[in-house]
Enzyme design. Structure first.
Site, PDB file in Angstrom:
ATOM      1  N   HIS A  40      34.969  31.706 131.789  1.00 32.32           N
ATOM      2  CA  HIS A  40      35.136  32.831 132.378  1.00 32.32           C
ATOM      3  C   HIS A  40      33.555  33.053 133.181  1.00 32.32           C
ATOM      4  O   HIS A  40      32.606  33.005 132.581  1.00 32.32           O
ATOM      5  CB  HIS A  40      35.429  34.126 132.173  1.00 32.32           C
ATOM      6  CG  HIS A  40      35.274  35.243 132.546  1.00 32.32           C
ATOM      7  ND1 HIS A  40      35.800  35.396 134.050  1.00 32.32           N
ATOM      8  CD2 HIS A  40      34.965  36.701 132.555  1.00 32.32           C
ATOM      9  CE1 HIS A  40      35.501  36.347 134.375  1.00 32.32           C
ATOM     10  NE2 HIS A  40      35.033  37.221 133.569  1.00 32.32           N
ATOM     11  N   CYS A  81      40.610  39.793 133.274  1.00 27.11           N
ATOM     12  CA  CYS A  81      39.832  38.436 133.599  1.00 27.11           C
ATOM     13  C   CYS A  81      40.522  37.165 133.028  1.00 27.11           C
ATOM     14  O   CYS A  81      40.117  36.292 133.279  1.00 27.11           O
ATOM     15  CB  CYS A  81      38.198  38.488 133.350  1.00 27.11           C
ATOM     16  SG  CYS A  81      37.526  39.866 134.267  1.00 27.11           S
ATOM     17  N   ASN A 127      31.570  37.748 139.398  1.00 24.69           N
ATOM     18  CA  ASN A 127      32.873  37.859 138.514  1.00 24.69           C
ATOM     19  C   ASN A 127      34.074  38.114 139.535  1.00 24.69           C
ATOM     20  O   ASN A 127      33.932  39.336 139.933  1.00 24.69           O
ATOM     21  CB  ASN A 127      32.424  38.760 137.674  1.00 24.69           C
ATOM     22  CG  ASN A 127      33.747  38.814 136.621  1.00 24.69           C
ATOM     23  OD1 ASN A 127      34.744  38.375 136.905  1.00 24.69           O
ATOM     24  ND2 ASN A 127      33.599  39.633 135.377  1.00 24.69           N
TER      25      ASN A 127
END
Length: 341
Positions: free
Chosen positions: A259, A120, A289
């Site tokens: 994030h 990520c 996500n």
């Protein structure tokens, strides 16, 4: 690794584009697939829905429209690109790289192109690489794409993972500008945490076989408790380090783009840092996500909301598989304007 950026000249983002699949999957739909509920997911993650790619939709299918939009906003022709970096853990295939596939689709005939895998955190890693290439004078125009189609590597019978992830991609153009731009980066990795978030099979360690497929070893596995502990610590630590290196006070941060993994992680980080809620970009409720697509999708939303005005101080921080982390601090410049071409 930490360092300031302006000593090598001013480099900034001059164009943004994003793309998510058309299909929206709500929590109620998931509740028909696994033992969960809208209330359970929302309370623990803040996620209401996520986008899911069609069966025949790959990463490049999302990266192409996102890239085209970014190039158009920057006023840069694809043929002028010197470098394309695609940050992803779900490329179209092992090789050729999705970067090379995208370069061909765009008509960027002279661009070097490759994929970058940092979970990520990939988008922030790619920004740092792109900045270094432009600032050093090796290239003039770089396209950075962050995107993933995590629905392809999620076990839809595993409640611990399938409720968390979604698909999407974002793209930005980097080039030299007259002032402002990136001020610094902070990057790191702790490989000892790798087993907390990984895909066991499919690489050279455990090649695909009938056994690995039957054992579902090609799906993402995560120790949610340990990843949560890591995320709440590292998002704060990394952000504080880059702010200190750049001699910027947290009160000077106008837009915080963390994030988008879990709203509880985001809330913890912004409160610990002392960043007000109204300066924090949150879209995890709509996308889940999206891994490498997380921060660029959030940047795109921030721009659409009119939050990315010239002169605004923007802080981006990510963490992910590796375990990796990274922060970038940028004094925003007017997109498509002021670039030194």
């Amino acid at each position: 690794m930490i360092g300031s950026a302006t000593s090598n000249g001013h480099v900034s983002i001059t164009g943004i584009g994003s793309k998510a699949p058309e299909r929206v999957m709500t929590n109620d739909e998931l509740a028909k697939m696994v033992d969960t509920s809208d209330e359970w997911i929302l309370e623990r993650t803040g996620i209401r829905e996520r986008r899911v790619a069609a069966p025949d939709e790959a990463l490049s299918d999302l990266a192409l429209p996102a890239s085209t939009a970014a190039l158009e906003q920057a006023g840069v022709q694809a043929s002028a690109l010197d470098l394309i970096i695609v940050a992803t853990v779900t490329p179209d295939m092992f090789f050729p790289s999705t970067g090379a596939i995208l370069a061909d689709q765009l008509g960027a005939k002279d661009a070097a192109a490759y994929d970058l895998s940092a979970g990520c955190t990939g988008f922030v890693y790619a920004l740092a690489q792109a900045h270094g290439m432009v600032a050093s004078g090796l290239v003039d125009h770089v396209l950075v794409v962050g995107g993933d189609v995590l629905s392809k590597i999620v076990d839809w019978e595993d409640r611990s993972t399938c409720v968390l992830f979604g698909d999407g991609a974002g793209a930005v153009v980097l080039e030299r500008v007259s002032d402002g731009g990136f001020l610094g980066f902070e990057l790191g990795a702790d490989g000892s945490g790798g087993p907390q978030l990984y895909i066991p099979a499919g690489g050279s360690r455990a090649p695909a076989s009938a056994e690995t497929v039957a054992d579902k070893q090609h799906y993402a596995k995560m120790n949610g408790r340990e990843v949560f502990k890591f995320a709440t610590r590292i998002l704060v630590d990394s952000a504080e380090k880059v702010l200190k290196e750049c001699d910027v006070q947290v009160g000077e941060v106008d837009v915080y783009v963390p994030h988008q993994a879990n709203v509880r992680i985001i809330d913890h980080a912004r409160k610990k840092l002392g960043i007000p809620e109204d300066r924090t970009v949150v879209n995890v409720d709509r996308y889940g996500n999206t891994s490498s697509g997380s921060i660029p999708l959030a940047l795109g939303d921030a721009e659409a909301d009119g939050r990315l005005a010239a002169g605004e101080m923007v802080l981006m921080t990510g963490m992910g598989a590796g375990l990796t982390w990274g922060s970038a601090l940028i004094e925003w410049t007017a997109n498509g304007k002021g670039a030194q071409r």
